[in-house]
Design an enzyme around this catalytic site. Structure first.
Site, short mmCIF file in Angstrom:
data_model
loop_
_atom_site.label_atom_id
_atom_site.label_comp_id
_atom_site.label_asym_id
_atom_site.label_seq_id
_atom_site.Cartn_x
_atom_site.Cartn_y
_atom_site.Cartn_z
N PHE A 237 0.82 -1.23 0.00
CA PHE A 237 0.00 0.00 0.00
C PHE A 237 0.84 1.26 0.00
O PHE A 237 0.35 2.34 0.33
CB PHE A 237 -0.98 0.01 1.18
CG PHE A 237 -1.76 -1.27 1.31
CD1 PHE A 237 -2.74 -1.58 0.40
CD2 PHE A 237 -1.48 -2.18 2.32
CE1 PHE A 237 -3.46 -2.77 0.49
CE2 PHE A 237 -2.19 -3.37 2.42
CZ PHE A 237 -3.18 -3.66 1.50
N ILE A 595 -9.21 -2.02 -19.62
CA ILE A 595 -9.04 -2.92 -18.48
C ILE A 595 -8.36 -4.19 -19.01
O ILE A 595 -8.93 -4.95 -19.78
CB ILE A 595 -10.40 -3.25 -17.83
CG1 ILE A 595 -11.07 -1.95 -17.34
CG2 ILE A 595 -10.22 -4.25 -16.69
CD1 ILE A 595 -10.26 -1.14 -16.33
N PRO A 598 -10.15 -7.99 -16.28
CA PRO A 598 -11.30 -7.60 -15.46
C PRO A 598 -11.38 -8.34 -14.13
O PRO A 598 -11.96 -7.83 -13.17
CB PRO A 598 -12.52 -7.93 -16.33
CG PRO A 598 -12.02 -8.63 -17.52
CD PRO A 598 -10.53 -8.49 -17.60
N GLY A 669 -4.69 2.78 -14.92
CA GLY A 669 -4.30 2.39 -13.56
C GLY A 669 -5.51 2.39 -12.63
O GLY A 669 -6.46 3.13 -12.83
N GLY A 671 -5.14 1.01 -8.92
CA GLY A 671 -4.85 0.73 -7.52
C GLY A 671 -5.29 1.83 -6.59
O GLY A 671 -5.83 1.57 -5.51
N GLU A 672 -5.06 3.06 -6.97
CA GLU A 672 -5.37 4.16 -6.05
C GLU A 672 -6.83 4.59 -6.14
O GLU A 672 -7.49 4.77 -5.13
CB GLU A 672 -4.48 5.38 -6.33
CG GLU A 672 -3.10 5.08 -6.87
CD GLU A 672 -2.10 4.60 -5.85
OE1 GLU A 672 -2.28 4.85 -4.65
OE2 GLU A 672 -1.12 3.95 -6.26
MO1 MOS Z 1 0.98 3.41 -3.83
S1 MOS Z 1 0.76 4.65 -2.19
O1 MOS Z 1 1.74 4.57 -4.82
O2 MOS Z 1 2.06 2.21 -3.33
#
Ligand code: MOS
Length: 705
Positions: A237, A595, A598, A669, A671-672
């Site tokens: 993270f 994507i 998926p 992207g 993740g965030e």
């Molecule tokens: Mo993420 S906070 O850029 O690992």
């Protein structure tokens, strides 16, 4: 021809290794003659070590060395500013002098034959301190503008203060998010082994080359002498973006002891060692006309940082472009305090800033008596009004529509406390989300073999999103080979240098490199092999064909504002007698470009949703103001969501979005952005359920009773 693989829900290619335990994490590498390290840490937050007596510890069974500032080798600490390092200030130098700047700072390291011996001997090191007054409470610090000039900390367009003063409708509130710590299941660990002047580090890191560069700078040796191996990362993270001081301690211990050394942080040590999401205090003032058009936004915020480095994150950046508004002022400040330096934690900046902004937007919707989705639609910008650039693509309208429909938003009674299920108060809330679609240079190598298989490599990382899998898909599709004939390998500095595994840029950066390398190798094979079929051409050539390519971004950031956008809708149930909030449903829709997978993409999104439940309802590192100790530095008292907290319905939609500008793969992207918007949507739902506006996270029962 093989079927298209990009866009297919391929199961994780490393899944079997992970569930069978065959995947090797940093602390699990078997090295002959391994010794173990235990760290002695400061129990004061500011001052000096007055005396340190390691005689008893040195005599303890199995102890090979005890290093303190008095006997540790002097380290070079050459300048090295990697991408994840603080732009201004100087990183912590370990065991080089007696200065203490924070609680939990390493002041000695014990190396012993066995872990238990090291841990025991560490308790025998006698320390006295000369304490000085410590600043540990953010409310006692006058925030200052960062010295770092690389970013604008104060930004203004129009005349926000005057317009705000004259606004027909106005909201002006503060929002507080406490410190949160990264709590991946795998704790940070390093195994360090020297061979003469060469060093191998098996490390938990999101960027192997950055670890090599940093340790090279610390020890004053060439980065080529250092090999960093990190094939699997059990969550991070952001805690694995920087190379932290414990890696130096492991390498130092191994050098002095003359044996390989393993240093694994305990859960408690994680709270003093690998950064955290800083405590933030924000003010958002919104002015609007009666018909629901934003006329002014003032968004100010400050965040804690250490006394030795300025950590900053994109706290207020999204406010400048998320909604249309002619008069905007943002000011970002920092509060230097006695703590170790904070760092990026999933959606660093955006997750915190957008909590404040999207909570305030909900307050404005209530004040205007306008539906919160409608309010956002009325303020949808035509372009990025901060950069004065067109968006490369922006699918907010589609996201609001898709998520609202799947959620059933039209059934919402806007009146707070109007929806119930039995004795529970039901609340529906929503928020917008955005995160930058970034990209950095990265390289990859494709090696095609005569037997018609391919080995593709890049020193990338996979902290969970599925880099192993998505890169295999990109490679196989580009080569036109069945996926079983393509292997992808990452996590070793011997492989071509990749971009940092953070900021949601891996797919864009490494994916583009993998695609380019595979394309080049394939073209060469087809040309040399004199055949239209790759396997046939390879057999004909009879020897391996390789291509290594560095893929670099172009000038697209100068021509376009590039971000992923999303909408998050949440249903909560609040127990009116106990004040307990349970999240019942989360529906998210995202415009995140193409994507690639998926299945893993959905996994990312539900992970972000669950993380958002933690941020909204649970996570809070409680700092004892007397000494900077984290009072709940453990899993018993620092609550994170568990399975029982995950709602039965987490619904993820990716709206169709083709972005030809953002990068060759057209990806943005995930993740965030998966975390962004979840906490404000929950807070807004809690308001709808209870009529109580909670502006300080986490929303614990005491705040609702
Ligand atoms: Mo993420 S906070 O850029 O690992």
């Amino acid at each position: 021809m093989t079927a298209a693989l990009i866009g297919q829900p391929v199961s994780r290619v490393d899944g079997r290794r992970k569930v069978t335990g065959a995947a090797t994490y940093a602390a699990e590498f078997e090295v002959p003659d391994l010794a173990h390290a235990a760290v002695v840490r400061s129990t004061i937050a500011n001052g000096r070590v007055a005396s340190i007596d390691s005689a008893a510890a040195e005599q303890a069974a199995g102890v090979l060395a005890v290093l303190t500032h008095r006997n540790a080798p002097r380290l070079v600490y050459r300048e090295h500013k990697g991408v994840p390092d603080a732009a201004t200030g100087e990183r912590l130098h370990v065991l080089q002098d007696n200065r203490i700047t924070h609680q939990g700072q390493p002041i000695a390291v014990v190396i012993a034959d066995k872990l238990e011996q090291a841990v025991h001997a560490a308790t025998m090191v006698r320390v006295t301190y000369a304490p000085e007054g410590a600043i540990t409470d953010v409310t006692e610090v006058e925030p200052v503008l960062p010295a770092d000039q690389s970013s604008p900390w104060e930004v203004r367009r129009g005349d926000p203060e005057t317009v705000l003063g004259q606004a027909e409708v106005k909201i002006d509130q503060s929002y507080v998010i406490p410190r949160e710590n990264h709590n991946p299941i795998e704790m940070h660990a390093t195994v360090a082994a020297w061979d003469g002047d060469s060093l191998t580090l098996w490390d938990k890191t999101q960027w192997v080359h950055n670890t090599a560069d940093e340790i090279a700078a610390v020890f004053g040796i060439p980065p080529e002498n250092i090999r960093v191996v990190s094939p699997f990362v059990g969550g991070a993270f952001g805690s694995g973006l920087r190379c932290w001081p414990h890696v130096t301690l492991a390498a130092l211990g191994a050098r002095v002891a003359g044996r390989p050394v393993k240093l694994m942080l305990s859960r408690r040590e994680m709270y003093y060692s690998v950064g955290f999401r800083p405590h933030t205090v924000q003010r958002v003032a919104l002015g609007a006309s009666r018909d629901g058009r934003l006329t002014a936004i003032v968004h100010e915020g400050h965040q804690e940082t250490s006394t030795y480095e300025e950590f900053t994150e994109a706290l207020l950046n999204a406010t400048r472009f998320l909604h249309s508004c002619p008069n905007v002022y943002t000011r970002h400040r920092i509060a230097p305090m006695n703590m170790h330096t904070p760092t990026y934690m999933r959606a660093p900046g955006e997750a915190s800033g957008i909590f404040a902004l999207e909570s305030a937007m909900d307050e404005l919707a209530v004040a205007l008596n306008v539906d919160p989705v409608e309010l956002r639609l009325r303020n949808e910008p035509e372009q990025d009004e901060f950069q004065n650039l067109p968006f490369s693509s922006r699918s907010t309208r589609q996201c609001y529509k898709a998520a609202a429909e799947r959620f059933g938003w039209s059934q919402r009674n806007p009146e707070p406390r109007s929806m119930r299920k039995g004795r529970l108060l039901i609340g529906w809330g929503m928020a917008s989300a955005t995160y930058g679609a970034g990209r950095a240079p990265a390289s990859a190598k494709a090696r095609l073999l005569p037997d018609g298989t391919a080995e593709v490599t890049s020193a990338a990382s996979d902290m969970g999103p599925g880099t192993w899998t998505s890169m295999t898909q990109v490679a196989a599709e580009t080569l036109g080979l069945p996926i079983e004939r393509v292997s992808f390998t990452l996590g070793d500095t011997r492989l071509p240098r990749a971009a940092i595994h953070g900021g949601s840029i891996t797919m864009a950066s490494v994916g583009s490199a993998v695609q380019a390398a595979c394309r080049q190798a394939r073209d060469e094979v087809l040309q040399r092999g004199g055949a239209n079929d790759l396997s046939e051409a390879l057999a004909h050539i009879g020897q391996p064909v390789e291509a290594t390519v560095q893929a670099t971004p172009g000038d697209e950031t100068k021509r376009f504002s590039m971000h992923a956008f999303g909408a998050v809708f949440v249903e909560v149930a609040v127990d009116p007698d106990l004040g307990e909030t349970r999240v019942r449903r989360i529906v998210g829709a995202y415009g995140a470009g193409r994507i690639v997978n998926p299945k893993t993409a959905r996994s990312q999104c539900i992970g972000g949703m669950i993380g958002g439940i933690g941020m909204a309802l649970m996570e809070h590192s409680i700092v004892d103001p007397r000494n900077g100790r984290v009072a709940n530095a453990n899993f018993a008292e620092y609550a994170v969501p568990v399975h029982a907290d995950a709602p039965p319905m987490m619904d993820v939609t990716f709206v169709d979005e083709h972005d030809p500008h953002v990068n060759p793969l057209g990806v943005k992207g995930l993740g965030e952005i998966a975390l962004v918007g979840v906490a404000p949507a929950i807070a807004n739902a809690v308001f709808h359920a209870t009529g109580k506006r909670i502006r300080e996270l986490p929303i614990t029962p005491d705040k609702l009773l």
